[in-house]
Design a protein around this motif. Structure first.
Motif, PDB file in Angstrom:
ATOM      1  N   ALA A 100      -3.598   2.548 111.219  1.00 18.53           N
ATOM      2  CA  ALA A 100      -3.922   2.655 112.642  1.00 18.53           C
ATOM      3  C   ALA A 100      -3.746   1.290 113.298  1.00 18.53           C
ATOM      4  N   SER A 101      -2.587   0.681 113.123  1.00 24.98           N
ATOM      5  CA  SER A 101      -2.373  -0.679 113.602  1.00 24.98           C
ATOM      6  C   SER A 101      -2.410  -0.804 115.121  1.00 24.98           C
ATOM      7  N   ILE A 102      -2.095   0.249 115.853  1.00 24.36           N
ATOM      8  CA  ILE A 102      -2.149   0.166 117.315  1.00 24.36           C
ATOM      9  C   ILE A 102      -3.204   1.098 117.897  1.00 24.36           C
ATOM     10  N   GLY A 103      -4.170   1.464 117.102  1.00 21.80           N
ATOM     11  CA  GLY A 103      -5.284   2.275 117.584  1.00 21.80           C
ATOM     12  C   GLY A 103      -5.292   3.705 117.098  1.00 21.80           C
ATOM     13  N   ASP A 104      -4.174   4.414 117.255  1.00 25.76           N
ATOM     14  CA  ASP A 104      -4.120   5.798 116.806  1.00 25.76           C
ATOM     15  C   ASP A 104      -3.673   5.856 115.355  1.00 25.76           C
ATOM     16  N   PRO A 105      -4.344   6.661 114.526  1.00 19.86           N
ATOM     17  CA  PRO A 105      -3.922   6.772 113.129  1.00 19.86           C
ATOM     18  C   PRO A 105      -2.533   7.400 113.029  1.00 19.86           C
ATOM     19  N   THR A 106      -1.742   6.886 112.098  1.00 20.84           N
ATOM     20  CA  THR A 106      -0.389   7.391 111.890  1.00 20.84           C
ATOM     21  C   THR A 106      -0.057   7.474 110.409  1.00 20.84           C
ATOM     22  N   LEU A 107       0.939   8.283 110.122  1.00 21.31           N
ATOM     23  CA  LEU A 107       1.623   8.272 108.833  1.00 21.31           C
ATOM     24  C   LEU A 107       3.005   7.711 109.126  1.00 21.31           C
ATOM     25  N   PHE A 108       3.459   6.797 108.290  1.00 23.22           N
ATOM     26  CA  PHE A 108       4.740   6.133 108.498  1.00 23.22           C
ATOM     27  C   PHE A 108       5.454   6.045 107.163  1.00 23.22           C
ATOM     28  N   VAL A 109       6.736   6.406 107.137  1.00 26.12           N
ATOM     29  CA  VAL A 109       7.531   6.326 105.922  1.00 26.12           C
ATOM     30  C   VAL A 109       8.243   4.976 105.894  1.00 26.12           C
ATOM     31  N   PRO A 110       8.030   4.176 104.832  1.00 27.29           N
ATOM     32  CA  PRO A 110       8.734   2.893 104.722  1.00 27.29           C
ATOM     33  C   PRO A 110      10.247   3.078 104.830  1.00 27.29           C
ATOM     34  N   GLU A 111      10.912   2.041 105.300  1.00 23.24           N
ATOM     35  CA  GLU A 111      12.367   2.048 105.483  1.00 23.24           C
ATOM     36  C   GLU A 111      12.806   3.075 106.527  1.00 23.24           C
ATOM     37  N   SER A 112      11.857   3.635 107.276  1.00 25.24           N
ATOM     38  CA  SER A 112      12.150   4.616 108.333  1.00 25.24           C
ATOM     39  C   SER A 112      12.967   5.806 107.843  1.00 25.24           C
ATOM     40  N   ALA A 113      12.758   6.200 106.605  1.00 23.34           N
ATOM     41  CA  ALA A 113      13.447   7.373 106.053  1.00 23.34           C
ATOM     42  C   ALA A 113      12.882   8.630 106.709  1.00 23.34           C
ATOM     43  N   SER A 114      13.734   9.563 107.064  1.00 22.48           N
ATOM     44  CA  SER A 114      13.296  10.809 107.709  1.00 22.48           C
ATOM     45  C   SER A 114      12.850  11.813 106.655  1.00 22.48           C
ATOM     46  N   SER A 115      11.755  11.497 105.973  1.00 18.31           N
ATOM     47  CA  SER A 115      11.299  12.348 104.874  1.00 18.31           C
ATOM     48  C   SER A 115       9.891  12.887 105.073  1.00 18.31           C
ATOM     49  N   LEU A 116       9.381  12.853 106.308  1.00 17.28           N
ATOM     50  CA  LEU A 116       8.055  13.367 106.649  1.00 17.28           C
ATOM     51  C   LEU A 116       8.243  14.493 107.653  1.00 17.28           C
ATOM     52  N   ALA A 117       7.709  15.670 107.369  1.00 19.01           N
ATOM     53  CA  ALA A 117       7.881  16.813 108.272  1.00 19.01           C
ATOM     54  C   ALA A 117       6.536  17.391 108.677  1.00 19.01           C
ATOM     55  N   PRO A 118       6.268  17.463 109.977  1.00 22.42           N
ATOM     56  CA  PRO A 118       5.028  18.086 110.430  1.00 22.42           C
ATOM     57  C   PRO A 118       5.089  19.598 110.212  1.00 22.42           C
ATOM     58  N   LEU A 119       3.923  20.178 109.932  1.00 19.77           N
ATOM     59  CA  LEU A 119       3.792  21.621 109.757  1.00 19.77           C
ATOM     60  C   LEU A 119       2.888  22.168 110.860  1.00 19.77           C
ATOM     61  N   PRO A 120       2.931  23.481 111.103  1.00 23.20           N
ATOM     62  CA  PRO A 120       1.989  24.055 112.062  1.00 23.20           C
ATOM     63  C   PRO A 120       0.549  23.757 111.639  1.00 23.20           C
ATOM     64  N   ALA A 121      -0.340  23.655 112.605  1.00 20.43           N
ATOM     65  CA  ALA A 121      -1.733  23.291 112.329  1.00 20.43           C
ATOM     66  C   ALA A 121      -2.466  24.331 111.490  1.00 20.43           C
ATOM     67  N   THR A 122      -2.061  25.571 111.563  1.00 17.56           N
ATOM     68  CA  THR A 122      -2.739  26.616 110.791  1.00 17.56           C
ATOM     69  C   THR A 122      -1.740  27.312 109.878  1.00 17.56           C
ATOM     70  N   GLY A 123      -2.275  27.990 108.894  1.00 18.38           N
ATOM     71  CA  GLY A 123      -1.451  28.734 107.961  1.00 18.38           C
ATOM     72  C   GLY A 123      -1.785  28.350 106.539  1.00 18.38           C
ATOM     73  N   PRO A 124      -1.236  29.105 105.593  1.00 21.32           N
ATOM     74  CA  PRO A 124      -1.492  28.796 104.185  1.00 21.32           C
ATOM     75  C   PRO A 124      -0.776  27.519 103.770  1.00 21.32           C
TER      76      PRO A 124
END
Length: 186
Positions: A100-124
């Protein structure tokens, strides 16, 4: 010799069962049962989703909670080890940074690799295959997070992870619920 004979028999014209699939080779053992008398079982969370290839993903770790200090630059999390490694300083091979370096918590992938995908908030919880497909379709390198958010992640060594945010304060200890799978060889 037997292998050559089986290859010839399977690949010869007319060896198809009519739906484009090769007829099974016979090796003297009775064929596997395809009876539907047993109740259908839902796929285990470790099995790949449709269209992800043969084999079954094996759970490497989790589901279990990880605690990480999100203050300032956050915590570096390495998921390719038998148990995740969480460090307050850069870890070679870290797969994600929870901070949370700028206040809001974040997830960040090193080297800016596009390997993080958000999922819908609900579901199995997704299967390993569903997570891998989600990263292929919607991969990014950073996301603001709040409690309940869910993500899929592809590690730098090819493991697939499911992350659910348990707590995400702007300072102090945050928690992620993590499952990591070993994917079958393609």
């Amino acid at each position: 010799m037997v292998g050559i004979l089986i290859t010839v028999l399977v690949s010869r014209p007319g060896s198809s069962d009519g739906d484009g699939k090769a007829a099974p080779a016979t090796d003297g053992r009775p064929p596997a049962s395809t009876s539907s008398s047993a109740p259908a079982q839902p796929p285990a969370s470790g099995t790949p989703g449709a269209g992800t290839g043969a084999g079954t993903a094996q759970v490497r770790y989790g589901p279990a909670d990880l605690t990480a200090d999100v203050t300032d630059s956050g915590s570096y999390i390495e998921l390719d080890t038998s148990r995740p490694v969480v460090s307050g300083s850069s870890v070679k091979g870290a797969d994600v940074i929870f901070g949370a370096s700028i206040g809001d918590p974040t997830l960040f992938v090193p080297e800016s690799a596009s390997s993080l995908a958000p999922l819908p908030a609900t579901g199995p919880a997704p299967s390993a295959g569903e997570c891998a497909e989600s990263v292929d379709r919607n991969g990014t390198y950073t996301a603001d997070v709040k409690r309940g958010d869910r993500f899929c992640l592809l590690t730098d060594q090819g493991h697939v992870a499911y992350l659910r945010v348990v707590t995400a304060p702007s300072t102090g200890q945050g928690r992620l619920n993590v499952t990591v799978w070993d994917m079958p060889a393609a």
